[in-house]
Design an enzyme around this catalytic site. Structure first.
Site, PDB file in Angstrom:
ATOM      1  N   ARG A 245       0.823  -1.164  -0.038  1.00 40.66           N
ATOM      2  CA  ARG A 245       0.103   0.113   0.006  1.00 40.66           C
ATOM      3  C   ARG A 245       0.946   1.277   0.141  1.00 40.66           C
ATOM      4  O   ARG A 245       1.860   1.371   0.547  1.00 40.66           O
ATOM      5  CB  ARG A 245      -0.971   0.081   1.310  1.00 40.66           C
ATOM      6  N   GLU A 274      -2.610   8.032  -4.449  1.00 42.24           N
ATOM      7  CA  GLU A 274      -3.196   7.407  -5.862  1.00 42.24           C
ATOM      8  C   GLU A 274      -4.862   8.218  -5.853  1.00 42.24           C
ATOM      9  O   GLU A 274      -5.321   8.098  -4.853  1.00 42.24           O
ATOM     10  CB  GLU A 274      -3.354   5.826  -5.473  1.00 42.24           C
ATOM     11  N   HIS A 292      -0.561   0.308  -9.835  1.00 43.55           N
ATOM     12  CA  HIS A 292      -1.315  -0.561  -8.805  1.00 43.55           C
ATOM     13  C   HIS A 292      -2.056  -1.748  -9.566  1.00 43.55           C
ATOM     14  O   HIS A 292      -3.451  -1.828  -9.613  1.00 43.55           O
ATOM     15  CB  HIS A 292      -2.415   0.389  -8.196  1.00 43.55           C
TER      16      HIS A 292
HETATM   17  P1  NAD Z   1      -2.236 -10.676   4.954  1.00 38.53           P
HETATM   18  O1  NAD Z   1      -3.032 -10.159   5.829  1.00 38.53           O
HETATM   19  O2  NAD Z   1      -2.168 -12.277   4.370  1.00 38.53           O
HETATM   20  O3  NAD Z   1      -0.624 -10.663   5.224  1.00 38.53           O
HETATM   21  C1  NAD Z   1      -0.201  -9.502   5.924  1.00 38.53           C
HETATM   22  C2  NAD Z   1       0.782 -10.068   7.034  1.00 38.53           C
HETATM   23  O4  NAD Z   1       1.446  -8.606   7.541  1.00 38.53           O
HETATM   24  C3  NAD Z   1       0.220 -10.606   8.195  1.00 38.53           C
HETATM   25  O5  NAD Z   1       0.880 -11.726   8.440  1.00 38.53           O
HETATM   26  C4  NAD Z   1       0.411  -9.476   9.440  1.00 38.53           C
HETATM   27  O6  NAD Z   1       0.794 -10.318  10.611  1.00 38.53           O
HETATM   28  C5  NAD Z   1       1.779  -8.865   8.788  1.00 38.53           C
HETATM   29  N1  NAD Z   1       1.934  -7.522   9.350  1.00 38.53           N
HETATM   30  C6  NAD Z   1       1.039  -6.658  10.073  1.00 38.53           C
HETATM   31  N2  NAD Z   1       1.868  -5.654  10.423  1.00 38.53           N
HETATM   32  C7  NAD Z   1       3.067  -5.925  10.079  1.00 38.53           C
HETATM   33  C8  NAD Z   1       4.362  -5.201  10.435  1.00 38.53           C
HETATM   34  N3  NAD Z   1       4.316  -3.933  10.884  1.00 38.53           N
HETATM   35  N4  NAD Z   1       5.481  -5.536   9.928  1.00 38.53           N
HETATM   36  C9  NAD Z   1       5.601  -6.726   9.541  1.00 38.53           C
HETATM   37  N5  NAD Z   1       4.725  -7.675   9.163  1.00 38.53           N
HETATM   38  C10 NAD Z   1       3.320  -7.144   9.592  1.00 38.53           C
HETATM   39  O7  NAD Z   1      -2.177  -9.750   3.487  1.00 38.53           O
HETATM   40  P2  NAD Z   1      -1.946 -10.145   1.934  1.00 38.53           P
HETATM   41  O8  NAD Z   1      -2.967 -10.735   1.455  1.00 38.53           O
HETATM   42  O9  NAD Z   1      -0.453 -10.893   2.194  1.00 38.53           O
HETATM   43  O10 NAD Z   1      -1.745  -8.644   1.581  1.00 38.53           O
HETATM   44  C11 NAD Z   1      -0.702  -7.942   2.045  1.00 38.53           C
HETATM   45  C12 NAD Z   1      -0.607  -6.469   1.576  1.00 38.53           C
HETATM   46  O11 NAD Z   1      -0.797  -6.576   0.092  1.00 38.53           O
HETATM   47  C13 NAD Z   1      -1.794  -5.637   1.703  1.00 38.53           C
HETATM   48  O12 NAD Z   1      -1.398  -4.098   2.011  1.00 38.53           O
HETATM   49  C14 NAD Z   1      -2.813  -5.652   0.493  1.00 38.53           C
HETATM   50  O13 NAD Z   1      -3.432  -4.499   0.780  1.00 38.53           O
HETATM   51  C15 NAD Z   1      -1.751  -5.481  -0.533  1.00 38.53           C
HETATM   52  N6  NAD Z   1      -2.392  -5.952  -1.809  1.00 38.53           N
HETATM   53  C16 NAD Z   1      -1.870  -5.259  -2.892  1.00 38.53           C
HETATM   54  C17 NAD Z   1      -2.359  -5.717  -4.103  1.00 38.53           C
HETATM   55  C18 NAD Z   1      -1.748  -4.944  -5.311  1.00 38.53           C
HETATM   56  O14 NAD Z   1      -2.599  -4.740  -6.209  1.00 38.53           O
HETATM   57  N7  NAD Z   1      -0.364  -4.273  -5.360  1.00 38.53           N
HETATM   58  C19 NAD Z   1      -3.127  -6.554  -4.177  1.00 38.53           C
HETATM   59  C20 NAD Z   1      -3.599  -7.365  -3.201  1.00 38.53           C
HETATM   60  C21 NAD Z   1      -2.980  -6.799  -2.020  1.00 38.53           C
END
Ligand code: NAD
Length: 317
Positions: A245, A274, A292
């Protein structure tokens, strides 16, 4: 029952909903016209991706709305708690995008390691007149194999990325305060190799990673996970990717550390502001960029459409 899929829905999901008796409208309604559109057309559900926002104003003004669906993971564009308090269903499709984002991250890593993105910018401009100069300029790439990849946030996408990186011969340093370890199943031909990865400290990751990739949720307090203090602990010449993000990496600190040479390259799929990202990020010679599109593959869109349709049919039929 009528559903507005304001940021679109894959045909497979639309058909599934139509077969279950729903009418699905995919015509985009601008944010400021949404309340009228929802009320005038009696929409019972609104489906969004990351562009359309469903905030308190819409939830309060549209009493017939029963469901808000987010195609994808992050729900920071929806007032989720408020909507649920008001009795609305709020759903998303958390697992659908992981594979696509992971592949995009690997694309950015390969692109940054060999400066492919910049060679692609310069070849049309001076490939004819200065082929030899460009060959020299882009002839100092590095390989991924054998390097340390720091994965910050070891959830679905972090682990999916680790799976690809392990397949490419990288070592994984993962940091996640809520995960002690994970077993990554790497499928090679018809064999599966299971690799156990224990998470490490942020300091150890920052000190030893050659590449870093961000996979944390948007911090609730808005504070960047990577700022000046963290950059100062990294190896000189590190390459960093953010497909999580905007704001997870402090953009001012990133530019300063790129300019000082501490960070060799950055790859960004997400931006603080964005859809109008900072121009100095967009034009920086050491940043490769995508708008994105981490989850924007045909396969992910199909999975998202199907997952949304199944949940809506269960909840509203
Ligand atoms: P998820 O919930 O499966 O994993 C996120 C992990 O981050 C969790 O295991 C959590 O414990 C950990 N976490 C929380 N705070 C933390 C910190 N300060 N330091 C380290 N770890 C921490 O989520 P996901 O499905 O793996 O998604 C991850 C990110 O990807 C989200 O921000 C989501 O919005 C983003 N995303 C981006 C796109 C894109 O198009 N670029 C698409 C999908 C998701």
């Amino acid at each position: 029952m009528k559903i507005l899929a304001n940021d679109g829905i894959a045909p497979i999901g639309k058909t599934q909903l139509e077969n279950a008796g729903f009418e699905v409208i995919t015509e985009f309604v601008p944010q400021e016209e949404l309340i009228n559109a929802i009320n005038n057309n009696n929409y019972v559900a609104i489906l969004v991706r990351s562009a359309t926002k469903v905030r308190k104003d819409i939830i309060d003004a549209c009493p017939n709305l029963k469901l808000i669906g987010r195609g994808g993971v992050g729900m920071d564009n929806i007032d989720v708690t408020y909507a649920r308090e008001k009795g609305l269903h709020v759903i998303n499709t958390p697992a659908s995008s992981s594979q696509s984002v992971a592949e995009q991250v690997m694309g950015h890593l390969f692109g940054a390691a060999r400066e492919l993105y910049d060679a692609n910018r310069q070849m049309p401009v001076s490939g004819l007149s200065d082929f030899k100069g460009l060959k020299k300029k882009y002839g100092k790439g590095i390989e991924l194999r054998g390097k340390n990849l720091g994965v910050i946030g070891f959830g679905r996408i972090g682990q999916a990325t680790a799976k690809y990186a392990l397949g490419c011969g990288m070592n994984i340093l993962a940091y996640d305060p809520f995960q002690d370890q994970a077993t990554i199943n790497v499928e090679v031909a018809d064999q599966t190799v299971s690799v156990n990865i224990k998470t490490t400290s942020m300091d150890n990751l920052l000190a030893n990673a050659d590449f870093i990739t961000m996979h944390v949720p948007a911090p609730a307090d808005g504070k960047a996970v990577i700022g000046d203090a963290e950059f100062s602990k990294m190896k000189k010449g590190v390459i960093i990717v953010n497909a999580a993000r905007g704001g997870v990496i402090d953009e001012d600190a990133l530019i300063a550390n790129l300019n000082s040479g501490k960070v060799a390259h950055a790859a960004l799929d997400v931006f603080t502001n964005e859809p109008t990202p900072r121009e100095d990020l967009l034009k920086h010679a050491k940043i490769s960029l995508t708008p994105h599109t981490g989850a924007a593959t045909v396969e992910a869109q199909d999975r998202i459409g199907e997952e949304l349709a199944e949940q809506i049919i269960n909840l509203l039929s």
